[in-house]
Design a protein around this motif. Structure first.
Motif, PDB file in Angstrom:
ATOM      1  N   LEU A 280       0.982  -1.859   0.488  1.00 33.36           N
ATOM      2  CA  LEU A 280      -0.254  -0.132  -0.170  1.00 33.36           C
ATOM      3  C   LEU A 280       0.945   1.725  -0.327  1.00 33.36           C
ATOM      4  O   LEU A 280       0.518   1.999  -0.243  1.00 33.36           O
ATOM      5  N   GLY A 281       1.924   1.012   0.011  1.00 41.59           N
ATOM      6  CA  GLY A 281       3.364   2.140   0.040  1.00 41.59           C
ATOM      7  C   GLY A 281       3.189   2.718   1.363  1.00 41.59           C
ATOM      8  O   GLY A 281       3.688   3.952   1.414  1.00 41.59           O
ATOM      9  N   LEU A 282       2.553   2.077   2.527  1.00 43.81           N
ATOM     10  CA  LEU A 282       3.364   2.448   3.631  1.00 43.81           C
ATOM     11  C   LEU A 282       4.360   2.197   4.403  1.00 43.81           C
ATOM     12  O   LEU A 282       5.506   1.498   4.160  1.00 43.81           O
ATOM     13  N   GLU A 283       5.541   3.648   4.928  1.00 53.77           N
ATOM     14  CA  GLU A 283       6.740   3.225   5.788  1.00 53.77           C
ATOM     15  C   GLU A 283       6.800   2.647   6.993  1.00 53.77           C
ATOM     16  O   GLU A 283       5.989   3.056   7.818  1.00 53.77           O
ATOM     17  N   ILE A 284       7.277   1.957   7.289  1.00 55.17           N
ATOM     18  CA  ILE A 284       7.328   0.969   8.126  1.00 55.17           C
ATOM     19  C   ILE A 284       8.460   1.558   9.063  1.00 55.17           C
ATOM     20  O   ILE A 284       9.518   1.158   8.614  1.00 55.17           O
ATOM     21  N   LEU A 285       8.896   1.790  10.332  1.00 54.50           N
ATOM     22  CA  LEU A 285       9.896   2.682  10.818  1.00 54.50           C
ATOM     23  C   LEU A 285      11.211   1.728  10.985  1.00 54.50           C
ATOM     24  O   LEU A 285      12.490   2.156  10.913  1.00 54.50           O
ATOM     25  N   LEU A 286      10.905   0.244  11.223  1.00 56.43           N
ATOM     26  CA  LEU A 286      12.170  -0.693  11.477  1.00 56.43           C
ATOM     27  C   LEU A 286      12.776  -1.362  10.522  1.00 56.43           C
ATOM     28  O   LEU A 286      11.934  -2.001  10.120  1.00 56.43           O
ATOM     29  N   PRO A 287      14.512  -1.465  10.059  1.00 55.34           N
ATOM     30  CA  PRO A 287      14.878  -2.635   9.157  1.00 55.34           C
ATOM     31  C   PRO A 287      14.028  -4.464   9.838  1.00 55.34           C
ATOM     32  O   PRO A 287      13.674  -3.876  11.086  1.00 55.34           O
ATOM     33  N   PRO A 288      14.081  -5.157   9.534  1.00 60.46           N
ATOM     34  CA  PRO A 288      13.658  -5.916   9.599  1.00 60.46           C
ATOM     35  C   PRO A 288      14.011  -6.811  10.454  1.00 60.46           C
ATOM     36  O   PRO A 288      14.104  -7.607  11.170  1.00 60.46           O
ATOM     37  N   GLU A 289      15.357  -6.385  10.623  1.00 63.04           N
ATOM     38  CA  GLU A 289      16.102  -7.316  11.342  1.00 63.04           C
ATOM     39  C   GLU A 289      16.194  -6.744  12.975  1.00 63.04           C
ATOM     40  O   GLU A 289      16.476  -7.334  13.827  1.00 63.04           O
ATOM     41  N   GLN A 290      15.777  -5.804  12.991  1.00 71.91           N
ATOM     42  CA  GLN A 290      15.147  -5.329  14.887  1.00 71.91           C
ATOM     43  C   GLN A 290      13.943  -4.959  14.951  1.00 71.91           C
ATOM     44  O   GLN A 290      13.237  -4.768  16.132  1.00 71.91           O
ATOM     45  N   ARG A 291      13.037  -5.519  14.230  1.00 69.43           N
ATOM     46  CA  ARG A 291      11.614  -5.987  14.833  1.00 69.43           C
ATOM     47  C   ARG A 291      11.022  -6.923  15.668  1.00 69.43           C
ATOM     48  O   ARG A 291      11.443  -8.559  15.212  1.00 69.43           O
ATOM     49  N   ALA A 292      10.620  -6.981  16.457  1.00 69.50           N
ATOM     50  CA  ALA A 292       9.840  -7.486  17.823  1.00 69.50           C
ATOM     51  C   ALA A 292       8.985  -8.833  16.876  1.00 69.50           C
ATOM     52  O   ALA A 292       8.396  -7.864  15.655  1.00 69.50           O
ATOM     53  N   ALA A 293       8.169  -9.621  17.286  1.00 76.62           N
ATOM     54  CA  ALA A 293       7.159 -10.327  16.106  1.00 76.62           C
ATOM     55  C   ALA A 293       6.035 -10.033  16.430  1.00 76.62           C
ATOM     56  O   ALA A 293       5.115  -9.904  15.371  1.00 76.62           O
TER      57      ALA A 293
END
Length: 360
Positions: A280-293
């Motif tokens: 949908l073109g939305l930005e996620i704050l953190l890069p994948p390796e830093q994200r909790a589940a």
């Protein structure tokens, strides 16, 4: 209503049914048996062995964190606070409220911990007896490496207080496996119980050792609760009995599933959600390796404010969560904790797409 806030979460029908358990006096043997079962299961969920135990408190997760800080840090001791978000910052605020000296190592919100800087701080100040760290920083969804923090702290003879309120049950954290000294948790997030109970898990010897230290508080004095629950097999104060019923049932489910399987379940939901958000073109704050589940922070889309977004999603059966303080203007948060399903995620993305100016 699909709860996409990071606790309270959607619970299993068996947990909700348990809330309607029979009325009970908390000074009778039936409650003693219930409390003892819950304490034992909590200790197992926290990765404890025969050396460990848990104290259960009637209160929010913050009550457990406050009890651990106020009870464990001795007079003349100090707390090194590893702060990379709202809940790391809260360690410093609690320490200040109790008159505990704290050295706050500010990394900036949503910034990984600098473990070398933490080690330098411990070397520079031998009076810092404890380290406070958040496992899952719920303000951003960042997962901090508490096992690495614990190794560094122990190498310098310090103890670690871990805020595992938003992680325990779905992320790896272990009293025995990681050597965590004090672990604070809550019933109503990844353990999928009802709100109202929190806990502190630690070595039995550590709880016993609190008897030689001056008391800073009353209701949140861990040694008081430990003596009551361990020795007298009774609560120190009137507990939330329905929440105990629900937590007993939720812990059975958590132990049967195991943290690894629950982590995979949450991760599958999070991947599906994040992929849809990015489409949908939305930005996620953190890069994948830093994200909790269990949590995703998302930039608020252009052309729509958070209030309008919240209102539109709630009208379609979804509760989302604003970001906090310095992230509140630009981000909102979505949880994948609890008994959410893939169908819930898919319908959420469909409803969200219908609200976005860019998609219409």
């Amino acid at each position: 209503m699909v709860l996409m806030n990071p606790g309270p979460v959607i619970t299993d029908d068996r947990v909700r049914s348990a809330l309607a358990g029979p009325d009970m006096c908390h000074r009778e043997p039936e409650f003693s048996a219930l409390m003892t079962r819950v304490r034992d299961k909590v200790t197992r969920v926290a990765g404890g062995d025969e050396r460990h135990t848990s104290v259960v408190l009637t209160g929010s997760g913050t009550s457990a964190v406050e009890a651990a800080i106020g009870s464990a840090v001795p007079d003349g001791g100090g707390l090194l606070v590893l702060d990379n978000g709202h809940y790391g910052e809260r360690f410093a605020h609690i320490a200040a409220a109790y008159g505990i000296r704290a050295h706050r190592l500010e990394h900036g919100w949503a910034t990984p911990l600098d473990l070398a800087a933490a080690e330098r701080a411990l070397v520079a100040d031998p009076a810092l007896t404890h380290v406070g760290v958040v496992h899952q920083e719920t303000s951003s969804g960042m997962l901090n490496d508490v096992a690495a923090v614990t190794r560094i702290a122990h190498a310098h003879g310090r103890e670690v207080i871990v805020d595992a309120v938003s992680s325990i049950g779905a992320e790896r954290v272990s009293l025995a496996g990681d050597g965590v000294d004090w672990l604070a948790g809550s019933a109503n997030k990844c353990l999928e119980g009802a709100p109202g109970l929190a806990f502190v898990s630690a070595a039995k010897a550590a709880f016993e050792g609190l008897g030689t230290t001056p008391k800073r508080g009353y209701y949140l004095d861990l040694h008081r609760h430990y003596l009551a629950q361990e020795k007298a097999v009774a609560p120190a104060f009137t507990p939330g009995i329905p929440a105990y019923y629900a937590f007993d049932a939720a812990l059975d489910l958590a132990l049967a599933e195991g943290w690894e399987a629950r982590h995979e379940r949450y991760t599958a939901l999070a991947r599906r959600l994040r992929a849809g958000l990015e489409e949908l073109g939305l930005e996620i704050l953190l890069p994948p390796e830093q994200r909790a589940a269990g949590l995703t922070a998302v930039r608020i889309p252009e052309g729509i404010g958070y209030a309008e977004l919240h209102r539109g999603l709630r009208a379609q059966g979804f509760v989302i969560y604003s970001a906090q303080e310095r992230l509140a203007r630009d981000y909102f948060r979505l949880s994948t904790m609890g008994r959410m399903t893939q169908a819930d995620v898919d319908r959420f993305l469909e409803v969200l797409a219908g609200l976005l100016p860019s998609q219409n």
